[in-house]
Structures are given as C-alpha cells and as structure tokens.
Enzyme design. Structure first.
Site, PDB file in Angstrom:
ATOM      1  N   ARG A 104     -27.084  -6.096  10.407  1.00  0.00           N
ATOM      2  CA  ARG A 104     -27.623  -5.071   9.783  1.00  0.00           C
ATOM      3  C   ARG A 104     -28.222  -3.921  10.595  1.00  0.00           C
ATOM      4  NH1 ARG A 104     -32.271  -5.978   5.273  1.00  0.00           N
ATOM      5  NH2 ARG A 104     -30.419  -6.442   4.019  1.00  0.00           N
ATOM      6  N   HIS A 131     -23.828  -1.842   1.288  1.00  0.00           N
ATOM      7  CA  HIS A 131     -24.497  -3.062   1.091  1.00  0.00           C
ATOM      8  C   HIS A 131     -23.809  -3.957   0.391  1.00  0.00           C
ATOM      9  CE1 HIS A 131     -27.692  -6.023   1.635  1.00  0.00           C
ATOM     10  NE2 HIS A 131     -28.386  -5.784   1.025  1.00  0.00           N
ATOM     11  N   GLN A 134     -24.815  -7.712  -0.876  1.00  0.00           N
ATOM     12  CA  GLN A 134     -25.806  -7.593  -2.162  1.00  0.00           C
ATOM     13  C   GLN A 134     -24.941  -7.701  -3.515  1.00  0.00           C
ATOM     14  OE1 GLN A 134     -29.292  -7.836  -2.343  1.00  0.00           O
ATOM     15  NE2 GLN A 134     -28.712  -8.213  -4.540  1.00  0.00           N
ATOM     16  N   ASP A 220     -32.967   0.772  -7.280  1.00  0.00           N
ATOM     17  CA  ASP A 220     -33.060   0.096  -5.936  1.00  0.00           C
ATOM     18  C   ASP A 220     -34.501   1.098  -5.513  1.00  0.00           C
ATOM     19  OD1 ASP A 220     -33.128  -0.867  -3.238  1.00  0.00           O
ATOM     20  OD2 ASP A 220     -31.376   0.633  -2.837  1.00  0.00           O
ATOM     21  N   CYS A 260     -32.036  -4.786  -6.075  1.00  0.00           N
ATOM     22  CA  CYS A 260     -31.585  -6.081  -4.900  1.00  0.00           C
ATOM     23  C   CYS A 260     -32.826  -6.468  -4.258  1.00  0.00           C
ATOM     24  CB  CYS A 260     -30.689  -5.172  -3.981  1.00  0.00           C
ATOM     25  SG  CYS A 260     -31.556  -3.757  -3.236  1.00  0.00           S
ATOM     26  N   ARG A 288     -27.308 -14.326  -3.426  1.00  0.00           N
ATOM     27  CA  ARG A 288     -26.945 -14.191  -2.051  1.00  0.00           C
ATOM     28  C   ARG A 288     -26.330 -15.045  -1.451  1.00  0.00           C
ATOM     29  NH1 ARG A 288     -29.196  -9.351   0.074  1.00  0.00           N
ATOM     30  NH2 ARG A 288     -27.727  -9.879   1.769  1.00  0.00           N
TER      31      ARG A 288
END
Ligand code: CP
Ligand code: NVA
Length: 312
Positions: A104, A131, A134, A220, A260, A288
């Site tokens: 990340r 991402h 996700q 988001d 998310c 996830r």
C-alpha cells in the site's frame, strides 16, 4: 509458471477475473462450512504499508493465516525503506525471502518499480491511482446479489479522480456494465483515467443525472489519504454530491449502496443511507477476505482459477 502481479484489474483477463469472483464465493462458502483448507502452509506474504489501513491489513493477514500461511507487517518507519534504501533493492531482498508481497503506497510508479525488481507476485493494496483488491470485493458482492454485472447500471458519485473511481472505470470496461461518474468538474476523472473505461463510462457534473436509474450507487471519501491539506476545499466543492435519501430516490427501485470504507457519515454519505436496508457495505468489507484469498491462491498458481492461466 509465469510470474503474475496484480497492480490493477487489467493485469488479469476477464475470464480470470470472473473465475476469481466465483472462486471467492466458493471459498467463502467453504469457510462458512468450517472446511479446513491450508494450501499456503510454509508460505509468507510481506505486507508493506506506507498508508494506514484497517480492512486491507486485517483481511490479508487473516486470509494468509486461515489458508495456513504467514503474513509479515512492514511499515517504512521500521524498515530501511524509511531511511532511503531504494525500492528496487528492497524488492530484490524481500522477494528472495518471501513468497508474495502486498504493498500500500502513494505513487503507482513506485509499485511498478517494486514489481519489476521482484521475483515473486506483487499485489497492489492501494496506490494513489488504483485500488483493485477493493474492486474484487465489490464485484464479488454484486455477483452474490445479481449473478452478473453485465448490463447493469452503476453510478459512482463524488471524487471521480481518485483510486476507487479509477478502478471502477477499469471494472466497467472489463465486466461490460455502464458506469456514470457524477463529479464536480475539478474532481472529474482525467482523460487518461477515463480512457481505461472506454465506451462504458460517462462523466456528468450533476449527481442526480448520474444516479438516474442506477442499480448500484457507489461513493468514496472526498479526501483520500495523502490529500489531508485539501480537506476544507474538497468539502466545499463536493457538498452537493452527498449520497443521501434525495439522491437515492433517483436510482432504480431497490438500488444497492456501496462504499469501500472508511466512511464519513454527513459528508459523502448520509447516515440513513449508510446504515439503511440497501447498504451492502459490511458484506463488501467482509468480502475483502474471501476475494483476496482467491487472488493469492491464483497468484501462487494453486486452485481452479490458476488452471486458466494461458487459456485466455
Ligand atoms: N477499504 C479499505 O481499503 O480499507 P482500509 O483503508 O481500512 O484498508
Ligand atoms: N480513496 C480512499 C480509499 C480508502 C480505502 C483513499 O485513498 O484514502
């Protein structure tokens, strides 16, 4: 077996991604049944986190443990990365010791540099541009509800220039669903980002038009990690793009809501929508775990999806 990375959704073919979602659903079912399945025994995943995380860390670490492997949490503060050791040297060393790496980070180019120097698969656990993990969970959640996303209408409302918006655009192109991005002009997707969605993506500056008739409404945070200095300005420009009862009224009856997480109730989403009956955010978060187990299995070359490699 050819070394594969997962830096964005486009690193896998449509057939592989579809099979991966089905496999994730099967692994979820196996876990629910209490079935013991430990194909990762003796394998290690290194997880490099340059940004905070709750879901990504817990899901990767738990997923490795459940399948018999081990995960290692590394932050730049505690490694030589934080003292200037190069990304490539770090990749060369770590990938001689572990079997897979999840990163990340901020710059997507750094992720590419790491992957280019790595001997083992590298997974993008979020960069400024993408991402994809996700999206695996989001697409899995949609698949559980509808069977397929093909032909569905999805609306993404809010910051259309961030990692989530970009990954949704890639997903629309790969999975052939219509995606309407509702963003104010300063936070509309760049031309490069938009190009990845092709004909499947439309950008609108009016949130109601974007949501009209949608089967799924997604949002988001307005301020992503690394943009904290811009929070005030972003709140002011994005204030009319909150997903709330009025906006959801424009969507198709029974339209689902996704986020998310982490969420900011009262900013990008109202509490009644976030906690309402059509919100699937907790399933999304749980998925996830299952989706990334399927992803790691695939990248290790284990299981039914890995058998597709080279076939598509
Ligand atoms: N959605 C997501 O990636 O959450 P974390 O930042 O908590 O990992
Ligand atoms: N766009 C958000 C996603 C967090 C999971 C961020 O980058 O902070």
């Amino acid at each position: 077996m050819k070394l594969r990375h997962f830096l964005s959704l486009a690193d896998l073919s449509q057939a592989e991604l579809k099979a991966l979602l089905d496999r994730a659903i099967a692994l979820k079912h196996m876990q629910r049944q209490g079935e013991r399945y430990m194909p990762f025994t003796g394998r290690t995943l290194a997880m490099i986190f340059e940004k905070s995380s709750t879901r990504t860390r817990v899901s990767f670490e738990t997923g490795m443990a459940q399948l018999g492997g081990h995960a290692l949490f590394l932050s730049p503060r505690d490694t030589q990365l934080g003292r200037g050791e190069s990304i490539e040297d770090t990749a060369r060393v770590i990938s001689r010791m572990v079997d897979m790496v999840m990163i990340r980070t901020f710059s997507h180019d750094n992720l590419k540099l790491f992957a280019a120097a790595s001997r083992v698969p590298v997974i993008n656990g979020l960069s400024d541009d993408h991402h994809p993990c996700q999206l695996l969970a989001d697409l899995m959640t949609a698949t559980e509800h509808w069977g397929t996303l093909e032909g569905r209408r999805v609306a993404y409302v809010g910051d259309g220039a961030n990692n989530m918006a970009h990954s949704w655009m890639e997903a629309a192109h790969i999975f052939n669903f219509s995606l309407r991005i509702g963003s104010p002009a300063p936070y509309a997707p760049s031309a490069d980002m938009l190009a990845t969605g092709g004909e499947y993506v439309t950008v609108l500056h009016d949130p109601v038009s974007a949501v009209e008739g949608a089967d799924l409404v997604v949002t988001d945070v307005w301020t992503s990690m690394g943009q904290e200095q811009e929070a005030g300005q972003r709140r002011a420009i994005l204030q009319d793009f909150q997903v709330n009862h009025t906006l959801m009224a424009a969507a198709a009856p029974g339209a689902l809501f996704m986020h998310c997480l982490p969420a900011h109730r009262g900013e990008e989403v109202s509490a009644d929508i976030m906690d309402g009956p059509l919100s699937v955010v907790w399933e999304e978060a749980e998925n996830r775990l299952h989706a990334q187990k399927a992803l790691m299995e695939f990248l290790f070359g284990i299981g039914p999806v890995a058998a597709l490699q080279g076939a598509s």
